[in-house]
Design a protein around this motif. Structure first.
Motif, PDB file in Angstrom:
ATOM      1  N   LEU A  58       0.959  -1.173   0.074  1.00 55.50           N
ATOM      2  CA  LEU A  58      -0.066   0.008  -0.023  1.00 55.50           C
ATOM      3  C   LEU A  58       0.948   1.269  -0.003  1.00 55.50           C
ATOM      4  CD1 LEU A  58      -3.066   0.883   0.056  1.00 55.50           C
ATOM      5  CD2 LEU A  58      -2.756   0.971   2.581  1.00 55.50           C
ATOM      6  N   ALA A  59       1.893   1.199   1.010  1.00 52.31           N
ATOM      7  CA  ALA A  59       2.609   2.304   1.049  1.00 52.31           C
ATOM      8  C   ALA A  59       3.670   2.634  -0.345  1.00 52.31           C
ATOM      9  CB  ALA A  59       3.589   2.100   2.222  1.00 52.31           C
ATOM     10  N   ILE A  60       4.190   1.637  -0.720  1.00 50.63           N
ATOM     11  CA  ILE A  60       4.884   1.537  -2.180  1.00 50.63           C
ATOM     12  C   ILE A  60       3.891   2.303  -3.154  1.00 50.63           C
ATOM     13  CG2 ILE A  60       5.986   0.259  -4.144  1.00 50.63           C
ATOM     14  CD1 ILE A  60       7.016  -1.356  -1.708  1.00 50.63           C
ATOM     15  N   ILE A  61       2.625   1.676  -3.271  1.00 54.11           N
ATOM     16  CA  ILE A  61       1.809   2.157  -4.523  1.00 54.11           C
ATOM     17  C   ILE A  61       1.485   3.626  -4.296  1.00 54.11           C
ATOM     18  CG2 ILE A  61      -0.562   1.714  -5.367  1.00 54.11           C
ATOM     19  CD1 ILE A  61      -0.256  -1.024  -5.161  1.00 54.11           C
ATOM     20  N   VAL A  62       1.202   4.150  -3.131  1.00 51.70           N
ATOM     21  CA  VAL A  62       0.915   5.553  -2.877  1.00 51.70           C
ATOM     22  C   VAL A  62       1.969   6.436  -3.143  1.00 51.70           C
ATOM     23  CG1 VAL A  62       0.052   6.912  -0.900  1.00 51.70           C
ATOM     24  CG2 VAL A  62      -1.009   4.905  -1.167  1.00 51.70           C
ATOM     25  N   SER A  63       3.156   6.012  -2.730  1.00 49.30           N
ATOM     26  CA  SER A  63       4.220   6.834  -2.910  1.00 49.30           C
ATOM     27  C   SER A  63       4.771   7.090  -4.211  1.00 49.30           C
ATOM     28  CB  SER A  63       5.415   6.592  -1.791  1.00 49.30           C
ATOM     29  OG  SER A  63       5.938   5.347  -2.071  1.00 49.30           O
ATOM     30  N   GLU A  64       4.792   5.947  -4.911  1.00 50.16           N
ATOM     31  CA  GLU A  64       5.180   5.853  -6.334  1.00 50.16           C
ATOM     32  C   GLU A  64       4.035   6.581  -7.082  1.00 50.16           C
ATOM     33  OE1 GLU A  64       7.992   4.970  -7.403  1.00 50.16           O
ATOM     34  OE2 GLU A  64       8.700   4.336  -5.501  1.00 50.16           O
ATOM     35  N   ILE A  65       2.817   6.548  -7.186  1.00 50.44           N
ATOM     36  CA  ILE A  65       1.786   7.060  -7.634  1.00 50.44           C
ATOM     37  C   ILE A  65       1.851   8.581  -7.480  1.00 50.44           C
ATOM     38  CG2 ILE A  65      -0.756   7.858  -7.657  1.00 50.44           C
ATOM     39  CD1 ILE A  65      -1.217   4.706  -7.566  1.00 50.44           C
ATOM     40  N   ILE A  66       2.176   9.223  -6.416  1.00 47.19           N
ATOM     41  CA  ILE A  66       2.659  10.498  -5.976  1.00 47.19           C
ATOM     42  C   ILE A  66       3.752  11.217  -6.989  1.00 47.19           C
ATOM     43  CG2 ILE A  66       3.261  12.106  -4.274  1.00 47.19           C
ATOM     44  CD1 ILE A  66       0.519  11.515  -4.130  1.00 47.19           C
ATOM     45  N   ILE A  76       8.576   4.580 -13.294  1.00 46.94           N
ATOM     46  CA  ILE A  76       7.613   4.401 -12.015  1.00 46.94           C
ATOM     47  C   ILE A  76       6.595   3.277 -12.162  1.00 46.94           C
ATOM     48  CG2 ILE A  76       5.910   5.479 -10.649  1.00 46.94           C
ATOM     49  CD1 ILE A  76       7.923   8.097 -11.150  1.00 46.94           C
ATOM     50  N   ILE A  77       5.843   3.372 -13.323  1.00 49.37           N
ATOM     51  CA  ILE A  77       4.746   2.390 -13.849  1.00 49.37           C
ATOM     52  C   ILE A  77       5.321   0.941 -13.694  1.00 49.37           C
ATOM     53  CG2 ILE A  77       3.341   1.513 -15.579  1.00 49.37           C
ATOM     54  CD1 ILE A  77       2.282   4.179 -14.604  1.00 49.37           C
ATOM     55  N   PHE A 116       8.265  -4.666 -21.600  1.00 45.22           N
ATOM     56  CA  PHE A 116       7.133  -4.129 -22.271  1.00 45.22           C
ATOM     57  C   PHE A 116       7.157  -2.859 -22.573  1.00 45.22           C
ATOM     58  CE2 PHE A 116       4.885  -8.378 -21.815  1.00 45.22           C
ATOM     59  CZ  PHE A 116       5.697  -9.031 -22.996  1.00 45.22           C
ATOM     60  N   LEU A 117       7.588  -2.241 -21.393  1.00 47.76           N
ATOM     61  CA  LEU A 117       7.490  -0.655 -21.338  1.00 47.76           C
ATOM     62  C   LEU A 117       9.168  -0.155 -21.497  1.00 47.76           C
ATOM     63  CD1 LEU A 117       5.825  -0.417 -17.547  1.00 47.76           C
ATOM     64  CD2 LEU A 117       4.909   0.799 -19.868  1.00 47.76           C
ATOM     65  N   GLY A 118       9.924  -0.925 -22.178  1.00 47.09           N
ATOM     66  CA  GLY A 118      10.973  -0.346 -22.600  1.00 47.09           C
ATOM     67  C   GLY A 118      11.786   0.381 -21.498  1.00 47.09           C
ATOM     68  N   THR A 119      11.745   0.177 -20.375  1.00 47.98           N
ATOM     69  CA  THR A 119      12.363   0.790 -19.107  1.00 47.98           C
ATOM     70  C   THR A 119      13.837   0.388 -18.686  1.00 47.98           C
ATOM     71  OG1 THR A 119      11.002  -0.215 -17.597  1.00 47.98           O
ATOM     72  CG2 THR A 119      10.145   1.713 -18.179  1.00 47.98           C
ATOM     73  N   TYR A 120      14.403  -0.155 -19.694  1.00 51.58           N
ATOM     74  CA  TYR A 120      15.687  -0.728 -19.479  1.00 51.58           C
ATOM     75  C   TYR A 120      16.797  -0.158 -20.447  1.00 51.58           C
ATOM     76  CZ  TYR A 120      14.908  -4.047 -23.188  1.00 51.58           C
ATOM     77  OH  TYR A 120      14.218  -4.451 -24.435  1.00 51.58           O
ATOM     78  N   ASP A 121      18.265  -0.237 -20.245  1.00 52.49           N
ATOM     79  CA  ASP A 121      19.141   0.172 -21.184  1.00 52.49           C
ATOM     80  C   ASP A 121      19.937  -1.235 -21.320  1.00 52.49           C
ATOM     81  OD1 ASP A 121      21.418   1.070 -22.663  1.00 52.49           O
ATOM     82  OD2 ASP A 121      21.993   2.343 -20.944  1.00 52.49           O
ATOM     83  N   SER A 122      20.094  -1.779 -22.512  1.00 52.04           N
ATOM     84  CA  SER A 122      20.816  -3.308 -22.702  1.00 52.04           C
ATOM     85  C   SER A 122      22.296  -3.017 -22.469  1.00 52.04           C
ATOM     86  CB  SER A 122      20.415  -3.763 -23.811  1.00 52.04           C
ATOM     87  OG  SER A 122      20.789  -2.942 -24.938  1.00 52.04           O
ATOM     88  N   ASN A 123      22.944  -1.809 -22.183  1.00 54.55           N
ATOM     89  CA  ASN A 123      24.516  -1.622 -21.940  1.00 54.55           C
ATOM     90  C   ASN A 123      24.403  -1.932 -20.465  1.00 54.55           C
ATOM     91  OD1 ASN A 123      25.060  -0.881 -24.003  1.00 54.55           O
ATOM     92  ND2 ASN A 123      24.979   1.460 -23.600  1.00 54.55           N
ATOM     93  N   TYR A 184      19.188  11.309 -10.862  1.00 62.41           N
ATOM     94  CA  TYR A 184      18.622  11.870  -9.674  1.00 62.41           C
ATOM     95  C   TYR A 184      17.044  11.435  -9.477  1.00 62.41           C
ATOM     96  CZ  TYR A 184      22.841  14.845  -9.489  1.00 62.41           C
ATOM     97  OH  TYR A 184      23.838  15.285  -9.260  1.00 62.41           O
ATOM     98  N   GLU A 185      16.484  11.298 -10.811  1.00 66.60           N
ATOM     99  CA  GLU A 185      15.138  10.914 -10.655  1.00 66.60           C
ATOM    100  C   GLU A 185      14.860   9.485 -10.281  1.00 66.60           C
ATOM    101  OE1 GLU A 185      13.775  11.822 -14.726  1.00 66.60           O
ATOM    102  OE2 GLU A 185      13.008  13.838 -14.121  1.00 66.60           O
ATOM    103  N   ILE A 186      15.677   8.468 -10.768  1.00 69.30           N
ATOM    104  CA  ILE A 186      15.424   7.216 -10.082  1.00 69.30           C
ATOM    105  C   ILE A 186      16.072   7.145  -8.782  1.00 69.30           C
ATOM    106  CG2 ILE A 186      16.229   4.819 -10.566  1.00 69.30           C
ATOM    107  CD1 ILE A 186      14.241   6.065 -12.771  1.00 69.30           C
ATOM    108  N   ALA A 187      16.780   8.118  -8.309  1.00 67.30           N
ATOM    109  CA  ALA A 187      17.407   7.830  -7.156  1.00 67.30           C
ATOM    110  C   ALA A 187      16.078   8.204  -6.264  1.00 67.30           C
ATOM    111  CB  ALA A 187      18.714   8.944  -6.924  1.00 67.30           C
ATOM    112  N   ILE A 188      15.452   9.408  -6.642  1.00 68.13           N
ATOM    113  CA  ILE A 188      14.224   9.546  -5.974  1.00 68.13           C
ATOM    114  C   ILE A 188      12.922   8.718  -5.679  1.00 68.13           C
ATOM    115  CG2 ILE A 188      12.281  11.395  -5.799  1.00 68.13           C
ATOM    116  CD1 ILE A 188      14.499  13.495  -6.614  1.00 68.13           C
ATOM    117  N   VAL A 189      12.743   7.835  -7.003  1.00 63.73           N
ATOM    118  CA  VAL A 189      11.756   6.878  -7.141  1.00 63.73           C
ATOM    119  C   VAL A 189      12.298   5.806  -6.193  1.00 63.73           C
ATOM    120  CG1 VAL A 189      11.016   5.128  -8.556  1.00 63.73           C
ATOM    121  CG2 VAL A 189      11.372   7.613  -9.564  1.00 63.73           C
ATOM    122  N   SER A 190      13.710   5.475  -5.916  1.00 60.79           N
ATOM    123  CA  SER A 190      14.191   4.545  -4.992  1.00 60.79           C
ATOM    124  C   SER A 190      14.018   4.775  -3.632  1.00 60.79           C
ATOM    125  CB  SER A 190      15.481   4.104  -5.641  1.00 60.79           C
ATOM    126  OG  SER A 190      16.336   5.259  -5.036  1.00 60.79           O
TER     127      SER A 190
END
Lengths: 330, 76
Positions: A58-66, A76-77, A116-123, A184-190
């Protein structure tokens, strides 16, 4: 910079508060419904509520939706879907005893949204030596990484507070490394992962009032693995997780097959008369991290937990050194 | 014992750095051009095979290290 600080503060406060305030009523509901399990490391018959994964997800979903409302990142999705799927897989396992194949196979499926969301870098980035482009191999790595991180965290959930406490150390280390690398963005997401773990540790620490269950442990592990992939810090994430990786490695190399803990016949650890933990001499029992720690002599549950946390801090420091080494090229 | 665990952690970390370096050196510049549209599939297949061999070697070295570092403790 203020664009990043405000979402970071809001999401961290929310992540911590949701777990902090929803866990006590969740414990009451679980106890009322008799969803409790015996704490095997207590002298008396102590029953502990399970699974705490409900307040964690619940906490993960709420904070990540924000955070999504601020950043609109596909990453994030991917984190939300994969972590929720891992929670659901763990919840099924909490309620019904499933075979040894169930979690690895279904967690591999849970990793598919990342592709499927293409959220990776193959390097794949390595310290000192640079990147290597491995498009096909990287897809395999994604499919394997989520079951590995999920089951690795699940496998150290053997003592009061260890899984959540270890997760606090590993996830904050990962966030620090992402900041060092300028992601920075992924750091904040983490960051919410660390704060969720921290708030849950309050109720999970010895003597536990609630256990995360497979649903909580798999959610922790899957979110950690997804952040590692979308943040491009797979190697650093693996290093921060090394004590738990050692546990899985020792277990697998002694058992020599993928098997559920409950299917193991020998007991790696037993209790002394004063209810300290002690390594057994049972040759059929698997070698685990706790058993190795106890090879030096009996320790209390709390002492073993602190040894694991110290190992976590040590590997966290190695991970941070590795993050700095990423900027150095030979 | 505790120092053994720290030593094992450090050994694993060193092996990751060295193994990663070998992967970059061996696989980084590797490419195949003479098979038309399929060159990337063939190149990826070879990269996967080399990576798997490296992982197997990594696990074997780790097993030997584990037995060496914990030789006293592993007499369970």
């Amino acid at each position: 910079m203020i664009d990043l600080i405000i979402p970071a503060i809001i999401s961290c406060i929310l992540a911590f508060s949701v777990v902090y305030f929803t866990t006590p009523p969740l414990i009451k509901i679980l106890v009322k419904k008799n969803y409790t399990v015996k704490d095997m490391n207590k002298k008396q018959d102590v029953m502990v509520a399970r699974p705490g994964g409900i307040s964690i997800i619940l906490a993960i979903i709420v904070s990540e939706i924000i955070l999504y409302s601020f950043f609109q990142l596909n990453e994030i999705i991917a984190i939300i879907i994969t972590t929720t799927a891992a929670f659901a897989i763990g919840y099924v396992d909490d309620r019904k005893v499933m075979g040894g194949w169930f979690k690895p196979v279904t967690l591999a499926v849970a990793a598919l949204p990342i592709i499927f969301l293409g959220t990776y870098d193959s390097n794949l980035a390595f310290p000192l030596f640079g990147d290597v482009q491995i498009p096909l191999l990287y897809l395999g790595l994604i499919i394997f990484m989520i079951p590995i991180t999920g089951n690795t965290i699940n496998s150290i959930d053997v003592l009061n507070g260890v899984a959540s406490g270890f997760m606090v150390i590993a996830s904050f280390t990962l966030s620090i490394c992402l900041f060092i690398l300028g992601n920075y963005e992924i750091a904040i997401v983490s960051l919410p992962l660390g704060f969720v773990s921290l708030a849950f540790y309050k109720y999970h620490k010895i003597p536990s009032k609630i256990f995360p269950g497979d649903s909580g442990a798999l959610a922790f592990g899957a979110m950690y693995g997804t952040i590692a992939i979308v943040g491009g810090v797979e190697i650093i994430a693996a290093i921060a997780l090394l004590p738990a990786v050692i546990n899985s490695f020792l277990f697998l190399s002694s058992v020599k097959r993928v098997v559920e803990h409950r299917q193991i016949k020998g007991k790696p650890v037993e209790h002394t008369d004063d209810f300290k933990l002690k390594a057994t001499t049972d040759k059929k029992a698997p070698v685990t991290l706790v058993r190795l720690i106890l090879a030096g002599g009996p320790l209390t549950e709390k002492q073993v937990g602190f040894v694991i946390f110290k190992l976590g801090i040590f590997s966290g420091m190695l991970a941070i050194i590795t993050a700095f080494m990423m900027g150095v090229s030979l | 014992m505790k120092f053994g665990l720290y030593g094992f952690l450090f050994a694993m970390w060193s092996l990751i750095i060295i193994g990663g370096g070998m992967m970059v050196i061996l696989l980084g510049p590797f490419s195949i051009q003479q098979y038309g549209d399929f060159h990337w599939i063939i190149a990826s297949g070879i990269k996967v095979s080399v990576a798997l061999i490296l992982v197997v070697i990594w696990i074997l070295i780790l097993s030997k290290l584990k037995n060496y570092i914990f030789k006293k403790e592993l007499k369970f």
